[in-house]
Design a protein around this motif. Structure first.
Motif, short mmCIF file in Angstrom:
data_model
loop_
_atom_site.label_atom_id
_atom_site.label_comp_id
_atom_site.label_asym_id
_atom_site.label_seq_id
_atom_site.Cartn_x
_atom_site.Cartn_y
_atom_site.Cartn_z
N PHE A 60 0.02 8.02 -6.57
CA PHE A 60 -0.94 9.11 -6.45
C PHE A 60 -0.28 10.44 -6.06
O PHE A 60 -0.95 11.47 -6.03
CB PHE A 60 -2.00 8.75 -5.41
N LEU A 61 1.00 10.44 -5.75
CA LEU A 61 1.69 11.68 -5.40
C LEU A 61 2.04 12.52 -6.63
O LEU A 61 2.32 13.70 -6.50
CB LEU A 61 2.95 11.36 -4.60
N ALA A 65 0.84 -1.21 0.00
CA ALA A 65 0.00 0.00 0.00
C ALA A 65 0.87 1.25 0.00
O ALA A 65 0.56 2.23 -0.70
CB ALA A 65 -0.93 -0.01 1.21
N ALA A 66 1.94 1.24 0.78
CA ALA A 66 2.84 2.39 0.82
C ALA A 66 3.51 2.61 -0.53
O ALA A 66 3.63 3.74 -1.01
CB ALA A 66 3.88 2.21 1.92
N CYS A 67 3.92 1.52 -1.14
CA CYS A 67 4.57 1.65 -2.45
C CYS A 67 3.57 2.09 -3.53
O CYS A 67 3.91 2.90 -4.39
CB CYS A 67 5.21 0.32 -2.85
N ALA A 68 2.35 1.59 -3.45
CA ALA A 68 1.34 1.97 -4.44
C ALA A 68 0.89 3.41 -4.25
O ALA A 68 0.48 4.07 -5.21
CB ALA A 68 0.14 1.04 -4.36
N SER A 69 0.96 3.93 -3.04
CA SER A 69 0.53 5.31 -2.79
C SER A 69 1.44 6.31 -3.49
O SER A 69 1.03 7.45 -3.74
CB SER A 69 0.48 5.59 -1.29
N LEU A 70 2.65 5.91 -3.83
CA LEU A 70 3.55 6.82 -4.53
C LEU A 70 3.01 7.18 -5.91
O LEU A 70 3.34 8.24 -6.45
CB LEU A 70 4.94 6.17 -4.67
#
Length: 64
Positions: free
Chosen positions: A62-63, A55-60
């Motif tokens: 959306f940045l 999830a942390a890696c995938a959130s990048l």
């Protein structure tokens, strides 16, 4: 069209590397607690760690 293939290939490669990194974090504790029934409750924690890692890696994404 060529740029789309490059982005797709880069995403596939980074995702594969992320999977290997996550495995390297999770595999040693699993091996160490495999023979100890008292520590088997930690297996659920490994699944949560993997979910948070991805999830942390995938959130990048959306940045941008």
């Amino acid at each position: 069209m060529d740029e789309m293939g490059q982005v797709s290939g880069s995403g596939w490669a980074v995702g594969s590397i992320g999977g290997v990194v996550c495995l390297l974090f999770i595999l040693p504790p699993i091996i160490l607690t495999k023979n100890n029934p008292a520590l088997n409750c930690w297996s659920c924690a490994y699944i949560h760690f993997a979910a948070l890692f991805f999830a942390a890696c995938a959130s990048l994404v959306f940045l941008r």
